[in-house]
Design a protein around this motif. Structure first.
Motif, PDB file in Angstrom:
ATOM      1  N   VAL A  90      -8.438 -11.794  -2.179  1.00  0.00           N
ATOM      2  CA  VAL A  90      -8.593 -10.347  -2.240  1.00  0.00           C
ATOM      3  C   VAL A  90      -8.843  -9.823  -0.828  1.00  0.00           C
ATOM      4  N   PRO A  91      -7.806  -9.269  -0.172  1.00  0.00           N
ATOM      5  CA  PRO A  91      -8.016  -8.696   1.157  1.00  0.00           C
ATOM      6  C   PRO A  91      -9.028  -7.561   1.062  1.00  0.00           C
ATOM      7  N   SER A  92      -9.967  -7.558   2.001  1.00  0.00           N
ATOM      8  CA  SER A  92     -11.027  -6.546   1.983  1.00  0.00           C
ATOM      9  C   SER A  92     -11.665  -6.463   3.356  1.00  0.00           C
ATOM     10  N   CYS A 116      -3.603  -6.869  -3.688  1.00  0.00           N
ATOM     11  CA  CYS A 116      -3.622  -5.842  -2.643  1.00  0.00           C
ATOM     12  C   CYS A 116      -4.243  -4.558  -3.171  1.00  0.00           C
ATOM     13  N   GLY A 117      -5.432  -4.251  -2.692  1.00  0.00           N
ATOM     14  CA  GLY A 117      -6.059  -2.981  -3.021  1.00  0.00           C
ATOM     15  C   GLY A 117      -5.538  -1.876  -2.128  1.00  0.00           C
ATOM     16  N   ARG A 118      -5.814  -0.649  -2.522  1.00  0.00           N
ATOM     17  CA  ARG A 118      -5.530   0.567  -1.737  1.00  0.00           C
ATOM     18  C   ARG A 118      -6.719   1.496  -1.932  1.00  0.00           C
ATOM     19  N   TYR A 119      -6.630   2.701  -1.454  1.00  0.00           N
ATOM     20  CA  TYR A 119      -7.720   3.692  -1.565  1.00  0.00           C
ATOM     21  C   TYR A 119      -8.992   3.102  -0.950  1.00  0.00           C
ATOM     22  N   GLU A 120     -10.137   3.194  -1.662  1.00  0.00           N
ATOM     23  CA  GLU A 120     -11.389   2.640  -1.117  1.00  0.00           C
ATOM     24  C   GLU A 120     -11.642   1.231  -1.637  1.00  0.00           C
ATOM     25  N   GLY A 121     -10.656   0.674  -2.338  1.00  0.00           N
ATOM     26  CA  GLY A 121     -10.819  -0.674  -2.864  1.00  0.00           C
ATOM     27  C   GLY A 121     -10.741  -0.712  -4.384  1.00  0.00           C
ATOM     28  N   VAL A 139     -11.209 -11.848   1.564  1.00  0.00           N
ATOM     29  CA  VAL A 139     -10.848 -12.223   2.936  1.00  0.00           C
ATOM     30  C   VAL A 139     -10.473 -10.982   3.743  1.00  0.00           C
ATOM     31  N   SER A 140     -10.968 -10.928   4.986  1.00  0.00           N
ATOM     32  CA  SER A 140     -10.639  -9.835   5.912  1.00  0.00           C
ATOM     33  C   SER A 140      -9.729 -10.362   7.007  1.00  0.00           C
ATOM     34  N   LEU A 141      -8.777  -9.537   7.433  1.00  0.00           N
ATOM     35  CA  LEU A 141      -7.908  -9.935   8.539  1.00  0.00           C
ATOM     36  C   LEU A 141      -8.636  -9.816   9.874  1.00  0.00           C
ATOM     37  N   GLY A 142      -9.662  -9.006   9.941  1.00  0.00           N
ATOM     38  CA  GLY A 142     -10.408  -8.819  11.190  1.00  0.00           C
ATOM     39  C   GLY A 142     -11.240  -7.564  11.111  1.00  0.00           C
ATOM     40  N   ASP A 143     -12.027  -7.335  12.140  1.00  0.00           N
ATOM     41  CA  ASP A 143     -12.993  -6.238  12.112  1.00  0.00           C
ATOM     42  C   ASP A 143     -12.394  -4.923  12.580  1.00  0.00           C
ATOM     43  N   TYR A 144     -11.510  -4.386  11.768  1.00  0.00           N
ATOM     44  CA  TYR A 144     -10.926  -3.058  11.933  1.00  0.00           C
ATOM     45  C   TYR A 144     -10.492  -2.636  10.545  1.00  0.00           C
ATOM     46  N   VAL A 145     -10.216  -1.343  10.346  1.00  0.00           N
ATOM     47  CA  VAL A 145      -9.949  -0.847   8.993  1.00  0.00           C
ATOM     48  C   VAL A 145      -8.468  -0.543   8.796  1.00  0.00           C
ATOM     49  N   LEU A 146      -7.875  -1.190   7.790  1.00  0.00           N
ATOM     50  CA  LEU A 146      -6.489  -0.933   7.384  1.00  0.00           C
ATOM     51  C   LEU A 146      -6.503   0.020   6.191  1.00  0.00           C
ATOM     52  N   ASN A 147      -5.318   0.472   5.762  1.00  0.00           N
ATOM     53  CA  ASN A 147      -5.256   1.376   4.608  1.00  0.00           C
ATOM     54  C   ASN A 147      -5.129   0.643   3.284  1.00  0.00           C
ATOM     55  N   VAL A 151      -0.654  -5.361   4.504  1.00  0.00           N
ATOM     56  CA  VAL A 151      -0.416  -5.911   5.852  1.00  0.00           C
ATOM     57  C   VAL A 151      -1.185  -7.222   6.027  1.00  0.00           C
ATOM     58  N   ALA A 152      -2.376  -7.287   5.471  1.00  0.00           N
ATOM     59  CA  ALA A 152      -3.177  -8.526   5.536  1.00  0.00           C
ATOM     60  C   ALA A 152      -2.453  -9.648   4.796  1.00  0.00           C
ATOM     61  N   VAL A 153      -1.835  -9.332   3.655  1.00  0.00           N
ATOM     62  CA  VAL A 153      -1.126 -10.361   2.881  1.00  0.00           C
ATOM     63  C   VAL A 153       0.098 -10.853   3.656  1.00  0.00           C
TER      64      VAL A 153
END
Ligand code: JEK
Length: 268
Positions: A90-92, A116-121, A139-147, A151-153
């Motif tokens: 779960v990308p987050s 793949c979530g969207r909105y606020e999760g 799992v997070s791709l890194g310390d920045y915020v995606l929409n 993209v993480a997947v």
């Protein structure tokens, strides 16, 4: 390996038909299936989101479409033998940061499902429910915020896919990586040897392979010291040669009591 992706933007995953991963799919090494979450809604408007309890900005993904989409992916037999719970990634932005070690771990699994979530999760109860059927990994791709998670997947499937035997054409590249020593890579050059007034480092034309290896390793230390000094903390100082130490010293790091320490820039 079987990979399922659930998303409200299936077209976003079209990139998985290209390049190395697309070839691996054609070759039957990877079985990737993308599912549209909206197909698992039951209302006229195919609603996947609603307002957050407790207030706040934005919308939250409703749990029921997730359960309906994920249920058919539970324990789909991928091979003979004991049934294993598939892993649900779960990308987050609140997940554990994705690493190469995690890519190796995921590549060893038979079945990965990405949500793949969207909105606020996604409503947290959907994740809890999934925990009864899947091995859940936020799992997070890194310390920045995606929409959203798409993209993480794409990044994770590429990182995992290239580790599956037969996917990367030249397995030597993977061997070199597995010898990675926790340092950044050395710079690479190709022809012409002189380009717009810039010459490649002379040593690379010398044919002296010991000297070239020494040069590349010094470049690795230099880059790591400047760009990722945090990585130097896990370098085993005991394993450093005299030339390694010289390269590090030039980059501002000395070995003190078996530890790599940044030299005082003021120089006391
Ligand atoms: C999955 C929805 C978007 C945007 C609110 C408030 C601080 C943000 C979710 N490395 C990564 N960064 N972002 C993601 C990612 C983002 C996602 C989803 C993954 C699903 N969104 C979104 C704002 C907020 N937060 C507190 C952080 C939440 C990601 C990965 N992987």
């Amino acid at each position: 390996m079987r990979i399922d992706v659930v998303t409200i933007f299936p077209e976003y995953l079209a990139a998985l038909e290209l390049s190395l991963i697309g070839k691996a799919r054609q070759d039957g090494l990877l079985d990737v299936r993308v599912h549209d979450l909206r197909e698992y809604t039951t209302d006229r408007h195919r609603t996947v989101d609603d307002t957050p309890y407790g207030g706040g900005a934005g919308m939250v993904m409703k749990p029921e479409p997730w359960a309906l989409a994920l249920q058919p992916l539970v324990a789909e037999p991928v091979a003979a033998g004991p049934t294993v719970r598939p892993t649900l990634v779960v990308p987050s932005p609140a997940g554990e940061v994705f690493t190469q070690a995690m890519a190796h771990e995921f590549a060893s699994l038979g079945h990965l499902v990405f949500a793949c979530g969207r909105y606020e999760g996604i409503d947290e109860r959907a994740i809890e429910w999934a925990g009864e059927h899947f091995e859940v990994r936020p799992v997070s791709l890194g310390d920045y915020v995606l929409n959203g998670g798409e993209v993480a997947v794409l990044a994770m499937v590429e990182a995992v896919g290239r580790l599956i035997p037969g996917v990367v054409g030249n397995p030597e590249s993977l061997v070199e990586e597995s010898h990675a020593d926790g340092l950044l890579e050395y710079p690479v050059f190709t022809k012409p040897s002189s380009w717009r007034g810039r010459d490649i480092p002379e040593v690379l034309l010398s044919g002296n392979h010991a000297k070239i290896a020494q040069f590349r390793r010094a470049e690795q230390f230099r880059r790591t010291a400047v760009r990722r000094p945090d990585l130097l903390a896990s370098v085993d100082a005991a394993g450093l040669t005299a030339t390694d130490r010289a390269a590090l010293s030039e980059a501002g790091f000395d070995v003190v009591d078996g530890l790599l320490v940044r030299r005082d820039p003021a120089g006391s």
